[in-house]
Scaffold this motif. Structure first.
Motif, PDB file in Angstrom:
ATOM      1  N   GLU A  12       1.041  -1.259   0.207  1.00  0.00           N
ATOM      2  CA  GLU A  12       0.053  -0.011   0.068  1.00  0.00           C
ATOM      3  C   GLU A  12       0.853   1.215  -0.028  1.00  0.00           C
ATOM      4  N   GLN A  13       1.966   1.236   0.712  1.00  0.00           N
ATOM      5  CA  GLN A  13       2.865   2.358   0.961  1.00  0.00           C
ATOM      6  C   GLN A  13       3.513   2.704  -0.645  1.00  0.00           C
ATOM      7  N   GLY A  14       3.842   1.618  -1.160  1.00  0.00           N
ATOM      8  CA  GLY A  14       4.338   1.615  -2.743  1.00  0.00           C
ATOM      9  C   GLY A  14       3.468   2.277  -3.462  1.00  0.00           C
ATOM     10  N   ARG A  15       2.236   1.722  -3.531  1.00  0.00           N
ATOM     11  CA  ARG A  15       1.361   2.148  -4.478  1.00  0.00           C
ATOM     12  C   ARG A  15       0.995   3.915  -4.039  1.00  0.00           C
ATOM     13  N   GLN A  16       0.892   4.271  -2.584  1.00  0.00           N
ATOM     14  CA  GLN A  16       0.736   5.608  -2.166  1.00  0.00           C
ATOM     15  C   GLN A  16       1.742   6.377  -2.848  1.00  0.00           C
ATOM     16  N   TYR A  17       3.034   6.034  -2.698  1.00  0.00           N
ATOM     17  CA  TYR A  17       4.150   6.558  -3.142  1.00  0.00           C
ATOM     18  C   TYR A  17       3.944   7.040  -4.673  1.00  0.00           C
ATOM     19  N   VAL A  18       3.674   5.887  -5.423  1.00  0.00           N
ATOM     20  CA  VAL A  18       3.550   6.163  -6.852  1.00  0.00           C
ATOM     21  C   VAL A  18       2.484   7.193  -7.374  1.00  0.00           C
ATOM     22  N   ASN A  19       1.377   7.148  -6.759  1.00  0.00           N
ATOM     23  CA  ASN A  19       0.255   8.076  -6.718  1.00  0.00           C
ATOM     24  C   ASN A  19       0.758   9.434  -6.387  1.00  0.00           C
ATOM     25  N   GLU A  20       1.523   9.759  -5.408  1.00  0.00           N
ATOM     26  CA  GLU A  20       1.889  10.963  -5.244  1.00  0.00           C
ATOM     27  C   GLU A  20       3.054  11.469  -6.171  1.00  0.00           C
ATOM     28  N   ALA A  21       3.806  10.419  -6.416  1.00  0.00           N
ATOM     29  CA  ALA A  21       4.805  10.806  -7.740  1.00  0.00           C
ATOM     30  C   ALA A  21       4.228  11.295  -8.936  1.00  0.00           C
ATOM     31  N   MET A  22       3.114  10.794  -9.186  1.00  0.00           N
ATOM     32  CA  MET A  22       2.351  11.386 -10.507  1.00  0.00           C
ATOM     33  C   MET A  22       2.406  12.956 -10.752  1.00  0.00           C
ATOM     34  N   SER A  23       2.332  13.530  -9.588  1.00  0.00           N
ATOM     35  CA  SER A  23       2.223  15.135  -9.385  1.00  0.00           C
ATOM     36  C   SER A  23       3.533  15.805  -9.483  1.00  0.00           C
ATOM     37  N   TYR A  24       4.734  15.038  -9.444  1.00  0.00           N
ATOM     38  CA  TYR A  24       5.974  15.628  -9.436  1.00  0.00           C
ATOM     39  C   TYR A  24       6.268  16.479 -10.582  1.00  0.00           C
ATOM     40  N   ARG A  25       5.715  15.987 -11.781  1.00  0.00           N
ATOM     41  CA  ARG A  25       6.154  16.751 -13.021  1.00  0.00           C
ATOM     42  C   ARG A  25       5.574  18.284 -12.970  1.00  0.00           C
ATOM     43  N   GLU A  26       4.317  18.384 -12.557  1.00  0.00           N
ATOM     44  CA  GLU A  26       3.588  19.520 -12.432  1.00  0.00           C
ATOM     45  C   GLU A  26       4.386  20.509 -11.359  1.00  0.00           C
ATOM     46  N   LYS A  27       4.816  19.849 -10.242  1.00  0.00           N
ATOM     47  CA  LYS A  27       5.511  20.606  -9.290  1.00  0.00           C
ATOM     48  C   LYS A  27       6.930  21.348  -9.937  1.00  0.00           C
ATOM     49  N   ILE A  28       7.654  20.433 -10.729  1.00  0.00           N
ATOM     50  CA  ILE A  28       8.755  20.873 -11.387  1.00  0.00           C
ATOM     51  C   ILE A  28       8.532  21.961 -12.517  1.00  0.00           C
ATOM     52  N   ALA A  29       7.514  21.797 -13.263  1.00  0.00           N
ATOM     53  CA  ALA A  29       7.206  22.622 -14.090  1.00  0.00           C
ATOM     54  C   ALA A  29       6.941  24.181 -13.521  1.00  0.00           C
ATOM     55  N   LYS A  30       6.103  24.091 -12.411  1.00  0.00           N
ATOM     56  CA  LYS A  30       6.017  25.448 -11.828  1.00  0.00           C
ATOM     57  C   LYS A  30       7.301  26.027 -11.262  1.00  0.00           C
ATOM     58  N   LEU A  31       8.246  25.202 -10.774  1.00  0.00           N
ATOM     59  CA  LEU A  31       9.486  25.820 -10.316  1.00  0.00           C
ATOM     60  C   LEU A  31      10.280  26.209 -11.386  1.00  0.00           C
ATOM     61  N   ALA A  32      10.294  25.722 -12.638  1.00  0.00           N
ATOM     62  CA  ALA A  32      11.143  26.149 -13.854  1.00  0.00           C
ATOM     63  C   ALA A  32      10.518  27.467 -14.288  1.00  0.00           C
ATOM     64  N   LEU A  33       9.241  27.603 -14.121  1.00  0.00           N
ATOM     65  CA  LEU A  33       8.473  28.852 -14.712  1.00  0.00           C
ATOM     66  C   LEU A  33       9.103  30.141 -14.402  1.00  0.00           C
ATOM     67  N   GLY A  34       9.691  30.558 -13.274  1.00  0.00           N
ATOM     68  CA  GLY A  34      10.442  31.537 -12.909  1.00  0.00           C
ATOM     69  C   GLY A  34      11.538  31.858 -13.799  1.00  0.00           C
ATOM     70  N   PHE A  35      12.159  30.742 -14.227  1.00  0.00           N
ATOM     71  CA  PHE A  35      13.705  30.960 -14.921  1.00  0.00           C
ATOM     72  C   PHE A  35      13.267  30.884 -16.456  1.00  0.00           C
ATOM     73  N   ILE A  36      12.107  31.057 -16.785  1.00  0.00           N
ATOM     74  CA  ILE A  36      11.772  31.216 -18.469  1.00  0.00           C
ATOM     75  C   ILE A  36      11.147  32.472 -18.644  1.00  0.00           C
ATOM     76  N   LYS A  37      11.871  33.257 -19.047  1.00  0.00           N
ATOM     77  CA  LYS A  37      11.509  34.726 -19.429  1.00  0.00           C
ATOM     78  C   LYS A  37      10.372  34.802 -20.503  1.00  0.00           C
ATOM     79  N   ASP A  38       9.862  35.852 -20.641  1.00  0.00           N
ATOM     80  CA  ASP A  38       9.067  36.090 -21.865  1.00  0.00           C
ATOM     81  C   ASP A  38       9.810  36.245 -23.035  1.00  0.00           C
ATOM     82  N   GLY A  39       9.538  35.625 -24.057  1.00  0.00           N
ATOM     83  CA  GLY A  39      10.547  35.787 -25.452  1.00  0.00           C
ATOM     84  C   GLY A  39      11.613  35.002 -25.214  1.00  0.00           C
TER      85      GLY A  39
END
Length: 362
Positions: free
Chosen positions: A112-139
């Motif tokens: 159960e803990q393994g499955r719970q970790y995977v379910n949580e890990a599915m959101s990691y890409r979204e977190k990373i994308a938000k962190l990178a957003l500030g380093f990508i300037k307009d243009g």
């Protein structure tokens, strides 16, 4: 039954139990979900192994997990991502507090803990994308390599709020960059495919480099699709920042010092073939050049607007054997990487090393 008899029959019983569960088939079935990455598929396959296992002690369970991980590794020439997921989960099982009175209950909880970790890990890409957003300037003009789901998510998120343009390498021999191009173009992002050999040519137009990862290792270096290293070297020479994107389950306890320390390296890679016969002294022309002259002489003269090398380029395509002699991934040193965007934060390469030590120390 005596102790001696139990010891004699236990290997047979163990073999029967292994035959009942095909971990590779489970892995392939799980990987059929496009959103699940290789390390997470390995973790889910191991959780199924726990549920199917008849292990009665923690020692037997950990041994079964190690054997299952070894079975998975043997199916791949590049098992780095699989290794990362397996080692993370086995370390978790080993360090998990054993409070359950019944070992069967403990196995259920671990799964159960393994499955719970995977379910949580599915959101990691979204977190990373938000962190990178500030380093990508307009243009911004961004260069990326091959195809990476986390990089794609970051680019698509940036496109919603800013104007960006993307160069992507073709990423031979699989041509994974074409997939990146098609998906970005479909989303309305200006994107151009460049030859792997044209990275230096285009670098002066680029504001930043974004790459995904197969693994981030203890040194803080990056293992990714072959070509990432040369891209980082060129970017460093041009003072262009290189940002790596990696989910924390891709942090891997490896410490390569060069390309040849990677577990994927074999003596066959970039080896020189043995020549069976020497060229005869009747000609001093290399066979490939001679053959091209014969081929061209037997054809009609090409129109001046058509280049001969374009028309006959298929004659010079790499054979499957030649492709096999090339690496799938390469290693990028930590000094070539500016930052690592991860679900655990924005890290320097040195920060990755510190995080890895803490993660596997419990």
């Amino acid at each position: 039954m005596s102790t001696a008899t139990r010891l004699q029959t236990s290997p047979i019983e163990t073999m029967r139990r292994r035959e009942q569960f095909d971990i590779y088939s489970a892995y392939r079935r799980i990987l059929g979900n496009e959103k699940i990455s290789t390390p997470l598929a390995a973790i889910l396959a191991l959780t199924e192994l726990i549920e199917k296992s008849n292990a009665g002690t923690m020692f037997e369970l950990v041994q079964a997990l190690k054997e299952g991980a070894e079975v998975l590794r043997k199916w791949f020439t590049n098992s780095i991502s699989v290794n990362a997921g397996c080692e993370l989960f086995i370390a978790f099982v080993t360090l998990f507090p054993h409070e359950s009175a019944d070992f069967k209950d403990l196995k259920i909880e671990l799964a159960e803990q393994g499955r719970q970790y995977v379910n949580e890990a599915m959101s990691y890409r979204e977190k990373i994308a938000k962190l990178a957003l500030g380093f990508i300037k307009d243009g911004s003009v961004i260069l990326t390599h091959s195809y990476s789901r986390v990089v794609m998510q970051a680019l698509l998120l940036a496109h919603k709020q800013k104007r960006i343009s993307v160069y992507v390498t073709e990423a031979r021999p699989r041509g994974s960059g074409i997939r990146t191009h098609d998906e970005l173009t479909a989303a309305g992002i200006p994107c151009t495919v460049v030859l792997d050999s044209a990275v230096a040519y285009v670098m002066d137009k680029v504001d930043l480099v974004l790459v995904g990862s197969e693994a981030v290792v203890e040194s803080g270096g990056l293992i990714n699709a072959v070509g990432s290293n040369q891209m980082a070297i060129i970017a460093k020479a041009a003072n262009t920042p290189v940002y790596a994107m990696a989910e924390s389950y891709k942090f891997h306890r490896l410490f390569p010092l060069s390309q040849y320390d990677l577990p994927t390296h074999t003596p066959d890679i970039h080896s020189f073939p043995r020549l069976r016969t020497r060229p005869t002294d009747s000609t001093n022309v290399r066979p490939s050049v001679l053959q091209s002259q014969v081929d061209l002489s037997s054809k009609q003269r090409l129109p001046s607007s058509t280049s001969a090398h374009t028309v006959s380029s298929s004659e010079y395509a790499m054979s499957p054997e030649q492709i096999r002699l090339n690496p799938e991934v390469d290693y990028t040193r930590p000094d070539l990487i500016s930052l690592v965007f991860s679900d655990v934060g924005i890290l320097t390469p040195e920060g990755v090393s510190q995080y890895l030590v803490g993660m596997f120390a419990g």
